[in-house]
Write a protein that holds these residues in place. Structure first.
Motif, PDB file in Angstrom:
ATOM      1  N   SER A  86       0.834  -1.208   0.000  1.00 14.53           N
ATOM      2  CA  SER A  86       0.000   0.000   0.000  1.00 14.53           C
ATOM      3  C   SER A  86       0.863   1.250   0.000  1.00 14.53           C
ATOM      4  O   SER A  86       0.550   2.235  -0.685  1.00 14.53           O
ATOM      5  CB  SER A  86      -0.921   0.001   1.228  1.00 14.53           C
ATOM      6  OG  SER A  86      -1.870  -1.032   1.163  1.00 14.53           O
ATOM      7  N   PHE A  87       1.951   1.199   0.758  1.00 13.18           N
ATOM      8  CA  PHE A  87       2.845   2.356   0.847  1.00 13.18           C
ATOM      9  C   PHE A  87       3.487   2.644  -0.506  1.00 13.18           C
ATOM     10  O   PHE A  87       3.509   3.802  -0.959  1.00 13.18           O
ATOM     11  CB  PHE A  87       3.928   2.090   1.896  1.00 13.18           C
ATOM     12  CG  PHE A  87       4.816   3.270   2.165  1.00 13.18           C
ATOM     13  CD1 PHE A  87       4.452   4.229   3.088  1.00 13.18           C
ATOM     14  CD2 PHE A  87       6.026   3.424   1.485  1.00 13.18           C
ATOM     15  CE1 PHE A  87       5.265   5.323   3.339  1.00 13.18           C
ATOM     16  CE2 PHE A  87       6.832   4.512   1.721  1.00 13.18           C
ATOM     17  CZ  PHE A  87       6.453   5.468   2.652  1.00 13.18           C
ATOM     18  N   VAL A  88       3.986   1.612  -1.170  1.00  9.38           N
ATOM     19  CA  VAL A  88       4.631   1.794  -2.473  1.00  9.38           C
ATOM     20  C   VAL A  88       3.647   2.357  -3.489  1.00  9.38           C
ATOM     21  O   VAL A  88       3.956   3.297  -4.239  1.00  9.38           O
ATOM     22  CB  VAL A  88       5.223   0.462  -2.974  1.00  9.38           C
ATOM     23  CG1 VAL A  88       5.678   0.589  -4.429  1.00  9.38           C
ATOM     24  CG2 VAL A  88       6.401   0.040  -2.100  1.00  9.38           C
ATOM     25  N   ILE A  89       2.436   1.808  -3.528  1.00  9.83           N
ATOM     26  CA  ILE A  89       1.429   2.269  -4.481  1.00  9.83           C
ATOM     27  C   ILE A  89       1.047   3.717  -4.226  1.00  9.83           C
ATOM     28  O   ILE A  89       0.860   4.506  -5.161  1.00  9.83           O
ATOM     29  CB  ILE A  89       0.185   1.372  -4.411  1.00  9.83           C
ATOM     30  CG1 ILE A  89       0.528  -0.048  -4.891  1.00  9.83           C
ATOM     31  CG2 ILE A  89      -0.954   1.936  -5.255  1.00  9.83           C
ATOM     32  CD1 ILE A  89      -0.567  -1.067  -4.643  1.00  9.83           C
ATOM     33  N   SER A  90       0.961   4.102  -2.955  1.00 11.31           N
ATOM     34  CA  SER A  90       0.520   5.454  -2.606  1.00 11.31           C
ATOM     35  C   SER A  90       1.563   6.520  -2.910  1.00 11.31           C
ATOM     36  O   SER A  90       1.222   7.611  -3.372  1.00 11.31           O
ATOM     37  CB  SER A  90       0.138   5.513  -1.115  1.00 11.31           C
ATOM     38  OG  SER A  90      -0.976   4.686  -0.844  1.00 11.31           O
ATOM     39  N   VAL A  91       2.836   6.224  -2.655  1.00 15.24           N
ATOM     40  CA  VAL A  91       3.872   7.260  -2.803  1.00 15.24           C
ATOM     41  C   VAL A  91       4.559   7.228  -4.163  1.00 15.24           C
ATOM     42  O   VAL A  91       5.345   8.134  -4.477  1.00 15.24           O
ATOM     43  CB  VAL A  91       4.939   7.146  -1.694  1.00 15.24           C
ATOM     44  CG1 VAL A  91       4.304   7.223  -0.326  1.00 15.24           C
ATOM     45  CG2 VAL A  91       5.748   5.853  -1.829  1.00 15.24           C
ATOM     46  N   ALA A  92       4.256   6.224  -4.986  1.00 13.48           N
ATOM     47  CA  ALA A  92       4.920   6.111  -6.287  1.00 13.48           C
ATOM     48  C   ALA A  92       4.777   7.363  -7.148  1.00 13.48           C
ATOM     49  O   ALA A  92       5.756   7.805  -7.767  1.00 13.48           O
ATOM     50  CB  ALA A  92       4.398   4.885  -7.036  1.00 13.48           C
ATOM     51  N   PRO A  93       3.582   7.996  -7.225  1.00 18.15           N
ATOM     52  CA  PRO A  93       3.459   9.195  -8.062  1.00 18.15           C
ATOM     53  C   PRO A  93       4.385  10.330  -7.645  1.00 18.15           C
ATOM     54  O   PRO A  93       4.865  11.079  -8.505  1.00 18.15           O
ATOM     55  CB  PRO A  93       1.985   9.591  -7.893  1.00 18.15           C
ATOM     56  CG  PRO A  93       1.300   8.319  -7.566  1.00 18.15           C
ATOM     57  CD  PRO A  93       2.268   7.571  -6.706  1.00 18.15           C
ATOM     58  N   PHE A  94       4.635  10.463  -6.346  1.00 18.96           N
ATOM     59  CA  PHE A  94       5.518  11.550  -5.918  1.00 18.96           C
ATOM     60  C   PHE A  94       6.914  11.365  -6.498  1.00 18.96           C
ATOM     61  O   PHE A  94       7.515  12.323  -7.012  1.00 18.96           O
ATOM     62  CB  PHE A  94       5.588  11.615  -4.396  1.00 18.96           C
ATOM     63  CG  PHE A  94       6.512  12.688  -3.891  1.00 18.96           C
ATOM     64  CD1 PHE A  94       6.138  14.012  -3.926  1.00 18.96           C
ATOM     65  CD2 PHE A  94       7.769  12.356  -3.403  1.00 18.96           C
ATOM     66  CE1 PHE A  94       7.000  15.010  -3.486  1.00 18.96           C
ATOM     67  CE2 PHE A  94       8.635  13.340  -2.960  1.00 18.96           C
ATOM     68  CZ  PHE A  94       8.246  14.676  -3.002  1.00 18.96           C
ATOM     69  N   LEU A  95       7.416  10.153  -6.447  1.00 15.66           N
ATOM     70  CA  LEU A  95       8.758   9.886  -6.960  1.00 15.66           C
ATOM     71  C   LEU A  95       8.805   9.997  -8.486  1.00 15.66           C
ATOM     72  O   LEU A  95       9.675  10.661  -9.047  1.00 15.66           O
ATOM     73  CB  LEU A  95       9.207   8.496  -6.519  1.00 15.66           C
ATOM     74  CG  LEU A  95       9.287   8.258  -5.004  1.00 15.66           C
ATOM     75  CD1 LEU A  95       9.655   6.808  -4.719  1.00 15.66           C
ATOM     76  CD2 LEU A  95      10.293   9.193  -4.365  1.00 15.66           C
ATOM     77  N   VAL A  96       7.840   9.359  -9.158  1.00 19.44           N
ATOM     78  CA  VAL A  96       7.849   9.334 -10.622  1.00 19.44           C
ATOM     79  C   VAL A  96       7.595  10.724 -11.196  1.00 19.44           C
ATOM     80  O   VAL A  96       8.306  11.182 -12.098  1.00 19.44           O
ATOM     81  CB  VAL A  96       6.812   8.324 -11.149  1.00 19.44           C
ATOM     82  CG1 VAL A  96       6.722   8.388 -12.672  1.00 19.44           C
ATOM     83  CG2 VAL A  96       7.175   6.906 -10.704  1.00 19.44           C
TER      84      VAL A  96
END
Length: 219
Positions: A86-96
């Motif tokens: 859940s954490f990876v899915i949620s914060v992925a847009p910030f990094l990408v």
């Protein structure tokens, strides 16, 4: 690009704008314009969610990379069986989105430097007069991409809600999930400050950083 061509282009854009206002109204026109402005950012944001789901093995049910609606894009997926997913899915847009926005601004900075050199404030007008129409269009597109994608970098309130619910329900069984609580708080604050254009300032900060990086690198 000649002065006559610029005047014709401006006149055409002005005429089309007036016509659009008369037909659909200024409010609707502004809304459509804002949607189109953020289109690349929304697409990259949802693409990051989708790729994160694929990366951690969470099935995706439905994807809308962009639409004229609220929300303008979404990714519906199965419930992750682990908090870290859940954490990876949620914060992925910030990094990408941050990486893509910075890359677009960096390319724009390289282009501007190639045209006018490092003394942008002095030579910008002279450089614009000598630049080809293709180069000007490319500069506008890169600027649009950098700004749009950077504005959409912040995870949504829905992403924060997902992490918060899981943190509350799982911290007793796995206290390590408490490490994600500060991230949840940052997401909430960032979305709250978006009313004060914090997302726009973040995108502009990426642009300033990119231009500074180009100015100091031996390119």
């Amino acid at each position: 690009m000649s002065a006559d061509a610029v005047l014709v282009a401006v006149a055409v854009v002005f005429a089309l704008t007036v016509l659009a206002i008369a037909v659909i109204g200024i409010g609707t026109l502004c809304w459509v314009g804002l949607q189109l402005l953020t289109l690349p950012g929304v697409v990259v944001h949802e693409f990051a969610h989708k790729q994160a789901c694929d990366l951690v093995g969470v099935p995706v049910i439905e994807v809308a990379y962009f639409r004229f609606g609220d929300p303008p894009g979404y990714v519906r997926h199965a419930h992750p069986d682990q908090y870290r997913k859940s954490f990876v899915i949620s914060v992925a847009p910030f990094l990408v989105n941050t990486v893509v926005s910075f890359a677009a601004f960096f390319a724009l900075a390289v282009l501007v430097t190639a045209v006018v050199g490092n003394h942008v404030s002095v030579d910008l007008l002279a450089g614009l007069e000598t630049a080809s129409s293709e180069m000007l269009v490319l500069a506008v597109v890169l600027g649009w991409l950098g700004l749009s994608v950077g504005i959409q970098a912040f995870p949504s309130t829905g992403d924060a809600n997902t992490l918060w619910v899981r943190s509350r329900s799982e911290w007793r069984r796995s206290p390590i999930v408490l490490l994600g609580v500060p991230v949840v708080l940052v997401i909430y604050v960032a979305n709250l400050l978006s009313w004060l254009w914090a997302d726009v300032f973040y995108a502009l900060a990426l642009g300033v950083t990119a231009f500074y990086a180009v100015s100091v690198l031996p390119i």
